[in-house]
Design an enzyme around this catalytic site. Structure first.
Site, mmCIF file in Angstrom:
data_model
loop_
_atom_site.group_PDB
_atom_site.id
_atom_site.type_symbol
_atom_site.label_atom_id
_atom_site.label_comp_id
_atom_site.label_asym_id
_atom_site.label_seq_id
_atom_site.Cartn_x
_atom_site.Cartn_y
_atom_site.Cartn_z
ATOM 1 N N GLY A 24 2.050 2.743 10.703
ATOM 2 C CA GLY A 24 2.969 3.865 10.513
ATOM 3 C C GLY A 24 3.651 4.326 11.787
ATOM 4 C CG HIS B 30 -6.011 2.019 4.980
ATOM 5 N ND1 HIS B 30 -5.599 3.016 5.826
ATOM 6 C CD2 HIS B 30 -4.989 1.133 4.909
ATOM 7 C CE1 HIS B 30 -4.359 2.739 6.241
ATOM 8 N NE2 HIS B 30 -3.972 1.604 5.695
ATOM 9 C CE LYS C 250 -0.250 3.285 4.657
ATOM 10 N NZ LYS C 250 -0.215 3.421 6.096
ATOM 11 N N GLY D 240 2.764 -0.974 4.395
ATOM 12 C CA GLY D 240 2.713 0.442 4.025
ATOM 13 C C GLY D 240 4.106 0.999 3.788
ATOM 14 N N GLY D 241 4.659 1.644 4.802
ATOM 15 C CA GLY D 241 5.949 2.342 4.666
ATOM 16 C C GLY D 241 7.037 1.490 4.030
ATOM 17 C CG ASN E 212 -1.734 1.217 1.398
ATOM 18 O OD1 ASN E 212 -1.794 2.049 0.484
ATOM 19 N ND2 ASN E 212 -2.386 1.365 2.539
ATOM 20 C CD GLU F 83 -3.661 -2.374 7.420
ATOM 21 O OE1 GLU F 83 -2.538 -2.609 6.992
ATOM 22 O OE2 GLU F 83 -4.310 -1.357 7.127
ATOM 23 C CD GLU G 221 -3.013 5.666 6.608
ATOM 24 O OE1 GLU G 221 -2.935 5.636 5.366
ATOM 25 O OE2 GLU G 221 -2.099 5.245 7.350
ATOM 26 C CB SER H 155 4.893 -1.070 12.137
ATOM 27 O OG SER H 155 4.403 0.240 12.349
HETATM 28 P P1 PGA Z 1 2.496 0.679 7.676
HETATM 29 O O1 PGA Z 1 1.063 0.782 6.984
HETATM 30 O O2 PGA Z 1 3.127 -0.611 7.186
HETATM 31 O O3 PGA Z 1 3.248 1.895 7.213
HETATM 32 O O4 PGA Z 1 2.287 0.657 9.147
HETATM 33 C C1 PGA Z 1 0.256 -0.352 6.825
HETATM 34 C C2 PGA Z 1 -1.053 0.043 6.218
HETATM 35 O O5 PGA Z 1 -1.550 1.129 6.511
HETATM 36 O O6 PGA Z 1 -1.631 -0.704 5.417
#
Ligand code: PGA
Length: 266
Positions: free
Chosen positions: A175, A93, A11, A236-237, A9, A169, A95, A215
């Site tokens: 994040g 998601h 983002k 994500g990151g 992802n 999640e 966010e 994470s």
């Molecule tokens: P993250 O994000 O790996 O940066 O924590 C995961 C996600 O939001 O799907």
């Protein structure tokens, strides 16, 4: 046997100018036939990333889809618009729930649009830190509510047919660099499958892939994949870093191959 899936992802990162090269690099460095790989770039990068990934075996996903099929929704993207650009879509998601006030009912409608359009949905659910601080039962209750709100209105067979994947999640792990414990994620995955059985999924609940997200890195993915209830990750990151993706998918391939070896033939 459930597949092992690693979904990236991205983002609100990358541009049409640089997304193709990043996608190509990640595809080349994660070439593992036993792992289903998906990259979800921003909408405006879908076409570039799709071209870059053609023939690589890596699928393209959108990060969201509108809950209505069409109409006066300035700036939004419908499921039909994604035809030819994406075969997967992330819905719900945290966010989006936080920044766009997406309710479970909205998320459920988005699932409906994904089913109609033949997009494979990744439904995200997860508790807030305050829920987790009240204990595992409280966290499970919150996630179960999200599950019922999003999945409950739909025919299980339609969601199974669409290839639904659930990503657990925990919001406090996204994040933040603070991942959940593998055992807690596995307990939640078991609770999610239990919730689906309550919703009439019966044995189909056992076949539903459940990913962990929050994470995830090459260093901690093993903790999650060591849990038989967990079938991969939504990253994500770390998904913007080819080294990290190479490590994550390599570790995922070990689990995929081990699970295949354990599955009785015939
Ligand atoms: P993250 O994000 O790996 O940066 O924590 C995961 C996600 O939001 O799907």
């Amino acid at each position: 046997m459930r597949p092992i899936i690693i979904a990236a992802n991205w983002k609100m990162n990358t541009t049409p100018a640089d997304a193709g090269e990043l996608a190509r690099t990640i595809a080349a460095r994660t070439h593992e036939a036993s792992v289903e790989r998906v990259i979800c770039p921003p909408f405006v990068c879908l076409a570039t990333v799709g071209e870059a990934l053609a023939g690589t075996g890596v699928a393209v996903g959108a990060q969201d889809v509108h809950h209505e099929a069409a109409g006066a929704y300035t700036g939004d993207i419908s499921a039909a618009m994604l035809a030819g650009l994406a075969t997967w879509v992330i819905v719900g998601h945290s966010e989006r729930r936080r920044d766009h006030a997406e309710t479970d009912a909205r998320v459920s409608a988005k699932l409906g649009r994904a089913i109609e359009a033949g997009l494979r949905p990744i439904l995200c659910i997860g508790e807030q830190l305050a829920d987790r601080d009240r204990g595992a039962d409280a966290a499970i209750a919150v996630v179960d509510g999200q599950l019922r709100g999003a999945v409950g209105p739909h025919d299980p067979a339609a969601l199974v047919g669409a290839g639904l994947v659930i990503a657990y999640e925990p919001v406090w792990a996204i994040g933040t660099g603070r991942n959940a414990r593998g055992s807690d994620a596995a307990a939640m995955a078991d609770a999610i499958r239990g919730g689906l059985r309550d919703l009439g999924w019966d044995v189909a609940a056992d076949g539903l892939p459940i990913l962990y997200g929050g994470s995830v890195t090459a260093a901690n993915i093993g903790e999650f994949l060591a849990e038989p209830s967990i079938d991969g990750a939504l990253v994500g990151g770390a998904s913007l870093k080819p080294d990290e993706m190479a490590g994550i998918v390599a570790r995922a391939a070990l689990t995929a191959n081990a699970r295949r070896a354990e599955t009785p033939v015939g």
